[in-house]
Design an enzyme around this catalytic site. Structure first.
Site, mmCIF file in Angstrom:
data_model
loop_
_atom_site.group_PDB
_atom_site.id
_atom_site.type_symbol
_atom_site.label_atom_id
_atom_site.label_comp_id
_atom_site.label_asym_id
_atom_site.label_seq_id
_atom_site.Cartn_x
_atom_site.Cartn_y
_atom_site.Cartn_z
ATOM 1 N N HIS A 104 8.074 -30.043 10.608
ATOM 2 C CA HIS A 104 7.753 -28.738 10.088
ATOM 3 C C HIS A 104 6.730 -28.929 9.078
ATOM 4 C CE1 HIS A 104 10.201 -26.648 13.146
ATOM 5 N NE2 HIS A 104 11.017 -27.469 12.709
ATOM 6 N N ASP A 115 0.909 -1.163 -0.017
ATOM 7 C CA ASP A 115 -0.017 0.094 0.081
ATOM 8 C C ASP A 115 0.998 1.269 -0.045
ATOM 9 O OD1 ASP A 115 0.832 0.329 2.770
ATOM 10 O OD2 ASP A 115 -1.090 0.520 3.468
ATOM 11 N N THR A 121 3.013 -1.177 8.684
ATOM 12 C CA THR A 121 3.712 -2.103 9.904
ATOM 13 C C THR A 121 4.051 -3.372 9.339
ATOM 14 O OG1 THR A 121 1.634 -2.745 10.279
ATOM 15 C CG2 THR A 121 2.393 -0.924 11.627
ATOM 16 N N CYS A 128 3.359 -3.031 4.035
ATOM 17 C CA CYS A 128 2.302 -1.875 4.398
ATOM 18 C C CYS A 128 3.217 -1.083 5.406
ATOM 19 C CB CYS A 128 1.010 -2.181 4.811
ATOM 20 S SG CYS A 128 0.880 -3.239 6.174
ATOM 21 N N HIS A 146 11.295 -22.999 9.595
ATOM 22 C CA HIS A 146 9.955 -23.747 10.233
ATOM 23 C C HIS A 146 8.663 -23.387 9.419
ATOM 24 C CE1 HIS A 146 12.239 -23.883 14.403
ATOM 25 N NE2 HIS A 146 12.637 -24.449 13.378
HETATM 26 C C1 RB5 Z 1 -1.968 2.722 6.361
HETATM 27 O O1 RB5 Z 1 -2.193 4.146 6.952
HETATM 28 C C2 RB5 Z 1 -1.616 1.908 7.482
HETATM 29 O O2 RB5 Z 1 -2.622 1.550 8.255
HETATM 30 C C3 RB5 Z 1 -1.178 0.385 6.729
HETATM 31 O O3 RB5 Z 1 -0.044 0.797 5.831
HETATM 32 C C4 RB5 Z 1 -0.636 -0.515 7.617
HETATM 33 O O4 RB5 Z 1 0.306 -0.019 8.479
HETATM 34 C C5 RB5 Z 1 -1.848 -1.483 8.124
HETATM 35 O O5 RB5 Z 1 -1.878 -2.415 8.832
#
Ligand code: RB5
Length: 143
Positions: A133, A8, A67, A65, A98
């Site tokens: 595994h 994203d 996180t 993304c 694993h």
């Molecule tokens: C987008 O702002 C953010 O929420 C997305 O990139 C991600 O971290 C979601 O898990």
């Protein structure tokens, strides 16, 4: 070897670097977007990457993304995907040894560029251990 990459907006910058890094390693890359920092919805990109791997359009996938959490959840909704969010080299090693992770998730806002590339390399260069595994990943794949 072909790797699908998807992100994203929060993962766009890191996805671009991962793409370059993979191409420098001689790996063919299938870029499923996004293609800018304009706001988009990560579930669409995680699903697209998971589907590319399961359909055989790519051998493996990397999703990014902000996180790595949301897009890994999305990729894991695709049956047969074992997507691991890795924040360290040790996690990358174990995700392959694993879990035989067929998709790697990274956090574009939480993991430094250099560490992210080490994570990618470790995940690519580590072999699945099989044995007990294999039984466990088999159980996952039935879900
Ligand atoms: C987008 O702002 C953010 O929420 C997305 O990139 C991600 O971290 C979601 O898990």
């Amino acid at each position: 070897m072909k790797i699908a990459v998807a992100s994203d907006h929060g993962g766009f910058a890191l996805k671009e670097e991962v793409k370059k890094h993979l191409m420098e390693r001689g790996i063919e890359v299938l870029d499923l977007g996004t293609h800018s920092e304009d706001s988009v919805d990560y579930p669409i990109y995680g699903k697209a990457c998971g589907e590319a791997v399961m359909s055989g359009k790519a051998d493996l996938g990397v999703v990014v993304c902000g996180t790595g959490i949301g897009i890994s959840i999305a990729a894991n909704k695709v049956k047969g995907i074992r997507c691991g969010l890795c924040t360290s080299v040790e996690m990358a090693r174990l995700a392959k040894q694993h879990n035989n992770a067929n998709v790697l998730a990274l956090g574009g806002r939480t993991t430094e560029m250099d560490l992210a590339m080490e994570i990618v390399d470790t995940w690519l260069d580590t072999e699945f251990e099989g044995g007990r595994h294999q039984r466990r990943t088999g159980l996952l794949d039935q879900m």
